[in-house]
Motif scaffolding. Structure first.
Motif, mmCIF file in Angstrom:
data_model
loop_
_atom_site.group_PDB
_atom_site.id
_atom_site.type_symbol
_atom_site.label_atom_id
_atom_site.label_comp_id
_atom_site.label_asym_id
_atom_site.label_seq_id
_atom_site.Cartn_x
_atom_site.Cartn_y
_atom_site.Cartn_z
ATOM 1 N N ALA A 24 0.766 -1.136 0.006
ATOM 2 C CA ALA A 24 -0.092 0.160 0.213
ATOM 3 C C ALA A 24 0.762 1.233 -0.054
ATOM 4 N N SER A 25 0.433 2.193 -0.719
ATOM 5 C CA SER A 25 1.218 3.391 -0.393
ATOM 6 C C SER A 25 -0.216 4.731 -0.468
ATOM 7 N N GLY A 26 0.405 5.755 -0.167
ATOM 8 C CA GLY A 26 -0.555 6.940 -0.115
ATOM 9 C C GLY A 26 -1.463 6.956 1.237
ATOM 10 N N PHE A 27 -1.296 6.031 2.006
ATOM 11 C CA PHE A 27 -1.969 5.985 3.359
ATOM 12 C C PHE A 27 -1.316 4.868 4.163
ATOM 13 N N SER A 28 -1.444 5.283 5.581
ATOM 14 C CA SER A 28 -0.986 4.111 6.407
ATOM 15 C C SER A 28 -2.096 2.897 6.706
ATOM 16 N N ILE A 29 -1.505 1.392 6.602
ATOM 17 C CA ILE A 29 -2.288 0.421 6.801
ATOM 18 C C ILE A 29 -2.874 0.545 8.232
ATOM 19 N N GLY A 30 -2.356 1.069 9.035
ATOM 20 C CA GLY A 30 -2.729 1.033 10.536
ATOM 21 C C GLY A 30 -3.905 2.060 10.785
ATOM 22 N N ARG A 31 -4.213 2.697 9.635
ATOM 23 C CA ARG A 31 -5.498 3.808 9.872
ATOM 24 C C ARG A 31 -6.611 3.243 9.102
ATOM 25 N N ALA A 32 -6.623 2.190 8.498
ATOM 26 C CA ALA A 32 -7.546 1.616 7.673
ATOM 27 C C ALA A 32 -7.870 0.055 7.845
ATOM 28 N N SER A 33 -9.073 -0.172 7.425
ATOM 29 C CA SER A 33 -9.585 -1.655 7.498
ATOM 30 C C SER A 33 -9.096 -2.059 6.128
ATOM 31 N N PHE A 67 -6.567 -19.831 5.894
ATOM 32 C CA PHE A 67 -6.029 -18.378 5.269
ATOM 33 C C PHE A 67 -5.764 -17.635 6.712
ATOM 34 N N THR A 68 -4.527 -16.869 6.694
ATOM 35 C CA THR A 68 -4.377 -15.997 7.862
ATOM 36 C C THR A 68 -3.990 -14.633 7.321
ATOM 37 N N VAL A 69 -4.334 -13.557 7.612
ATOM 38 C CA VAL A 69 -4.225 -12.182 7.241
ATOM 39 C C VAL A 69 -3.277 -11.403 8.268
ATOM 40 N N SER A 70 -2.443 -10.963 7.743
ATOM 41 C CA SER A 70 -1.312 -10.056 8.530
ATOM 42 C C SER A 70 -0.681 -8.739 8.177
ATOM 43 N N ARG A 71 0.009 -7.924 8.547
ATOM 44 C CA ARG A 71 0.420 -6.770 8.175
ATOM 45 C C ARG A 71 1.700 -6.435 8.658
ATOM 46 N N ASP A 72 2.581 -5.817 7.943
ATOM 47 C CA ASP A 72 3.728 -5.375 8.497
ATOM 48 C C ASP A 72 3.893 -3.860 8.068
ATOM 49 N N TRP A 73 3.818 -3.257 9.308
ATOM 50 C CA TRP A 73 3.792 -1.651 9.349
ATOM 51 C C TRP A 73 5.162 -0.939 8.598
ATOM 52 N N ARG A 74 6.186 -1.848 8.950
ATOM 53 C CA ARG A 74 7.445 -1.191 8.572
ATOM 54 C C ARG A 74 7.438 -1.101 6.974
ATOM 55 N N THR A 75 6.875 -2.061 6.190
ATOM 56 C CA THR A 75 6.763 -2.001 4.686
ATOM 57 C C THR A 75 5.304 -1.707 4.266
ATOM 58 N N ASN A 76 4.371 -1.323 5.229
ATOM 59 C CA ASN A 76 3.019 -0.525 4.793
ATOM 60 C C ASN A 76 2.380 -1.796 3.839
ATOM 61 N N THR A 77 2.475 -3.160 4.424
ATOM 62 C CA THR A 77 2.135 -4.303 3.548
ATOM 63 C C THR A 77 1.212 -5.153 4.227
ATOM 64 N N VAL A 78 0.035 -5.551 3.551
ATOM 65 C CA VAL A 78 -0.843 -6.540 4.292
ATOM 66 C C VAL A 78 -0.722 -7.832 3.353
ATOM 67 N N TYR A 79 -0.500 -9.167 4.101
ATOM 68 C CA TYR A 79 -0.305 -10.222 3.545
ATOM 69 C C TYR A 79 -1.816 -11.081 3.806
ATOM 70 N N LEU A 80 -1.662 -12.294 2.914
ATOM 71 C CA LEU A 80 -2.717 -13.188 2.982
ATOM 72 C C LEU A 80 -1.865 -14.428 2.889
ATOM 73 N N GLN A 81 -1.488 -15.247 3.967
ATOM 74 C CA GLN A 81 -1.032 -16.498 4.153
ATOM 75 C C GLN A 81 -2.139 -17.736 3.740
ATOM 76 N N MET A 82 -1.876 -18.334 2.790
ATOM 77 C CA MET A 82 -3.099 -19.332 2.212
ATOM 78 C C MET A 82 -2.529 -20.578 2.480
ATOM 79 N N ASP A 83 -2.931 -21.602 3.279
ATOM 80 C CA ASP A 83 -2.317 -22.877 3.481
ATOM 81 C C ASP A 83 -3.439 -23.744 2.820
ATOM 82 N N ASN A 84 -2.980 -25.289 2.798
ATOM 83 C CA ASN A 84 -4.005 -26.065 2.534
ATOM 84 C C ASN A 84 -4.965 -25.761 1.191
#
Length: 115
Positions: A24-33, A67-84
Motif C-alpha cells: 500500500a502507498s498513499g496512506f498508512s495501513i494502520g489507519r484503515a481496514s 488463510f491468515t491475514v497479517s500486516r507489516d507496518w514497516r513496509t506498509n504491506t498486508v499479507y494473506l497466507q494461504m495454506d492447504n
C-alpha cells in the motif's frame, strides 16, 4: 495518492501454500481496514478476509482455518497466507481499502490450484 499492488500469486498443487502481498502507498495501513477478495471465472466476487485498523481479523467460512491475514507496518504491506489450498481456491485475488470515503482496489494476482 492511494495505490495498492498485489503480488505472490501463481500455480500451486492442492495442499500447498502461497503468501500474497498487498503493498500500500498513499496512506498508512494502520489507519484503515483492509480486505482480501477473490473472483473466479463465472462467479461473483467473494470477500475472504478482513483486518481492521486495530488488527482484528475475520474470514469467510470457506477459508477459515486455512488463510491468515497479517500486516507489516514497516513496509506498509498486508499479507494473506494461504495454506492447504484447494482447487476451489483458484481465482484472482484482490486487496481493497476504504479510505477517505472512497474504495480503492489493486490490479489483482492470479492463484491457480491444480495438480
Amino acid at each position: 495518492q492511494v495505490h495498492l499492488r498485489e503480488s505472490g500469486g501463481g500455480l500451486v498443487q492442492p495442499g500447498g501454500s502461497l503468501r500474497l502481498s498487498c503493498a500500500a502507498s498513499g496512506f498508512s495501513i494502520g489507519r484503515a481496514s483492509m480486505r482480501w477478495h477473490r473472483q473466479a471465472p463465472g462467479k461473483q466476487r467473494e470477500s475472504v478476509a478482513n483486518i481492521t485498523s486495530g488488527g482484528s481479523a475475520d474470514y469467510a467460512d470457506s477459508v477459515k482455518g486455512r488463510f491468515t491475514v497479517s500486516r507489516d507496518w514497516r513496509t506498509n504491506t498486508v499479507y494473506l497466507q494461504m495454506d492447504n489450498l484447494k482447487p476451489e481456491d483458484t481465482a484472482k485475488y484482490y486487496c481493497s481499502v476504504r479510505y477517505a470515503t472512497r474504495d480503492y482496489w489493486g490490479q489483482g494476482t492470479q492463484v491457480i490450484v491444480s495438480s
